[in-house]
Design a protein around this motif. Structure first.
Motif, mmCIF file in Angstrom:
data_model
loop_
_atom_site.group_PDB
_atom_site.id
_atom_site.type_symbol
_atom_site.label_atom_id
_atom_site.label_comp_id
_atom_site.label_asym_id
_atom_site.label_seq_id
_atom_site.Cartn_x
_atom_site.Cartn_y
_atom_site.Cartn_z
ATOM 1 N N LYS A 109 49.986 38.348 152.330
ATOM 2 C CA LYS A 109 50.440 37.051 152.830
ATOM 3 C C LYS A 109 50.099 35.966 151.824
ATOM 4 O O LYS A 109 49.079 36.031 151.140
ATOM 5 C CB LYS A 109 49.758 36.750 154.172
ATOM 6 N N ASP A 110 50.971 34.945 151.760
ATOM 7 C CA ASP A 110 50.711 33.748 150.960
ATOM 8 C C ASP A 110 50.352 32.603 151.904
ATOM 9 O O ASP A 110 50.998 32.425 152.931
ATOM 10 C CB ASP A 110 51.936 33.357 150.138
ATOM 11 N N PHE A 111 49.333 31.848 151.545
ATOM 12 C CA PHE A 111 48.864 30.715 152.346
ATOM 13 C C PHE A 111 49.037 29.438 151.545
ATOM 14 O O PHE A 111 48.710 29.405 150.356
ATOM 15 C CB PHE A 111 47.375 30.849 152.682
ATOM 16 N N ASN A 112 49.507 28.379 152.167
ATOM 17 C CA ASN A 112 49.457 27.037 151.590
ATOM 18 C C ASN A 112 48.230 26.376 152.185
ATOM 19 O O ASN A 112 48.145 26.190 153.399
ATOM 20 C CB ASN A 112 50.721 26.242 151.921
ATOM 21 N N VAL A 113 47.276 26.048 151.347
ATOM 22 C CA VAL A 113 45.966 25.592 151.797
ATOM 23 C C VAL A 113 45.683 24.195 151.265
ATOM 24 O O VAL A 113 45.970 23.895 150.096
ATOM 25 C CB VAL A 113 44.861 26.562 151.311
ATOM 26 N N ASN A 114 45.132 23.330 152.121
ATOM 27 C CA ASN A 114 44.713 21.996 151.692
ATOM 28 C C ASN A 114 43.420 22.108 150.895
ATOM 29 O O ASN A 114 42.511 22.845 151.262
ATOM 30 C CB ASN A 114 44.486 21.084 152.898
ATOM 31 N N VAL A 115 43.347 21.353 149.814
ATOM 32 C CA VAL A 115 42.132 21.289 149.000
ATOM 33 C C VAL A 115 41.327 20.110 149.499
ATOM 34 O O VAL A 115 41.799 18.973 149.489
ATOM 35 C CB VAL A 115 42.466 21.126 147.505
ATOM 36 N N ILE A 116 40.118 20.377 149.959
ATOM 37 C CA ILE A 116 39.248 19.330 150.505
ATOM 38 C C ILE A 116 38.277 18.898 149.416
ATOM 39 O O ILE A 116 37.660 19.732 148.763
ATOM 40 C CB ILE A 116 38.490 19.853 151.742
ATOM 41 N N LYS A 117 38.171 17.590 149.245
ATOM 42 C CA LYS A 117 37.264 17.099 148.210
ATOM 43 C C LYS A 117 35.823 17.485 148.580
ATOM 44 O O LYS A 117 35.419 17.398 149.736
ATOM 45 C CB LYS A 117 37.414 15.600 147.997
ATOM 46 N N PRO A 118 35.046 17.920 147.584
ATOM 47 C CA PRO A 118 33.660 18.316 147.850
ATOM 48 C C PRO A 118 32.775 17.101 148.131
ATOM 49 O O PRO A 118 33.147 15.969 147.801
ATOM 50 C CB PRO A 118 33.240 19.015 146.559
ATOM 51 N N ALA A 119 31.630 17.342 148.728
ATOM 52 C CA ALA A 119 30.680 16.264 149.007
ATOM 53 C C ALA A 119 30.335 15.544 147.708
ATOM 54 O O ALA A 119 30.028 16.174 146.705
ATOM 55 C CB ALA A 119 29.415 16.830 149.645
ATOM 56 N N GLY A 120 30.428 14.233 147.729
ATOM 57 C CA GLY A 120 30.129 13.437 146.543
ATOM 58 C C GLY A 120 31.345 13.131 145.698
ATOM 59 O O GLY A 120 31.293 12.285 144.830
ATOM 60 N N GLY A 121 32.460 13.809 145.952
ATOM 61 C CA GLY A 121 33.675 13.549 145.193
ATOM 62 C C GLY A 121 34.530 12.497 145.881
ATOM 63 O O GLY A 121 34.607 12.467 147.097
ATOM 64 N N ARG A 122 35.150 11.620 145.099
ATOM 65 C CA ARG A 122 36.049 10.610 145.667
ATOM 66 C C ARG A 122 37.459 11.145 145.817
ATOM 67 O O ARG A 122 38.190 10.768 146.727
ATOM 68 C CB ARG A 122 36.089 9.368 144.771
ATOM 69 N N GLU A 123 37.852 12.024 144.911
ATOM 70 C CA GLU A 123 39.229 12.503 144.889
ATOM 71 C C GLU A 123 39.288 13.821 144.135
ATOM 72 O O GLU A 123 38.413 14.125 143.325
ATOM 73 C CB GLU A 123 40.114 11.461 144.185
ATOM 74 N N VAL A 124 40.312 14.630 144.416
ATOM 75 C CA VAL A 124 40.577 15.850 143.661
ATOM 76 C C VAL A 124 41.981 15.756 143.077
ATOM 77 O O VAL A 124 42.847 15.069 143.621
ATOM 78 C CB VAL A 124 40.430 17.132 144.514
ATOM 79 N N SER A 125 42.203 16.446 141.972
ATOM 80 C CA SER A 125 43.478 16.342 141.264
ATOM 81 C C SER A 125 44.621 17.059 141.971
ATOM 82 O O SER A 125 45.773 16.838 141.656
ATOM 83 C CB SER A 125 43.325 16.904 139.848
#
Length: 167
Positions: free
Chosen positions: A81-97
């Motif tokens: 199976k293929d999953f489309n997954v949300n990337v959650i910013k880690p603790a201390g991060g303001r944003e992810v690319s």
């Protein structure tokens, strides 16, 4: 130099060049499966569409970020199976690319392998005490490892340890 200067500027507009600096760090994506596959199946591989993402934040906070966790719910799945997954910013991060990514799950038939561990490690034993097995058979343990046949073939058995915590 950061100090206030009492001046009047003519004309009323000024061109200025500002250098904006944003701290960032490129870290690997770590796929973390949640749940259990259907009975009789095992994970052959979990592969993300990207290997790394860039995390933005303060330098102090980024120093504590070593990877970005991506959680995938595999509960009850019995096929690829293929999953489309949300990337959650880690603790201390303001944003992810990257906001989302694709994770490809490949499953296989579950097999098991028994591994004999002869060196049981003992931790948290008071320095005034000594621990030893009651007999030679008590000093060994058999670990049952489950996975797909391909994964078990490439398993490094020296990485599997048994530990007794005597705290």
């Amino acid at each position: 130099s950061g100090e206030t200067v009492d001046v009047e500027i003519l004309p009323k507009t000024v061109d200025a060049t500002l250098k904006l600096v944003s701290s960032s760090k490129e870290v690997p994506v770590k796929i973390i499966p949640e749940g259990s596959l259907a009975l009789g199946f095992a994970i052959e591989s979990l592969t993300a569409s990207v290997k790394t993402v860039t995390v933005y934040g303060s330098e102090d906070n980024l120093a504590n970020v070593s990877y970005v966790p991506v959680y995938v719910d595999i509960n009850g799945i019995s096929s690829n199976k293929d999953f489309n997954v949300n990337v959650i910013k880690p603790a201390g991060g303001r944003e992810v690319s990257l906001k989302t990514l694709t994770v490809k799950l490949t499953t296989g038939t579950e097999v098991q392998k028994e591994i004999e561990i002869g060196d049981i490690q003992i931790i948290n034993l008071d320095s005034k005490l000594k621990a030893q097995a009651g007999s030679e058979s008590d000093s060994k343990i058999t670990a049952i490892v489950k996975g797909t046949e391909n994964n078990l073939k490439s398993l490094d058995e020296t990485k599997i340890t048994a530990v007794v915590d005597l705290e």
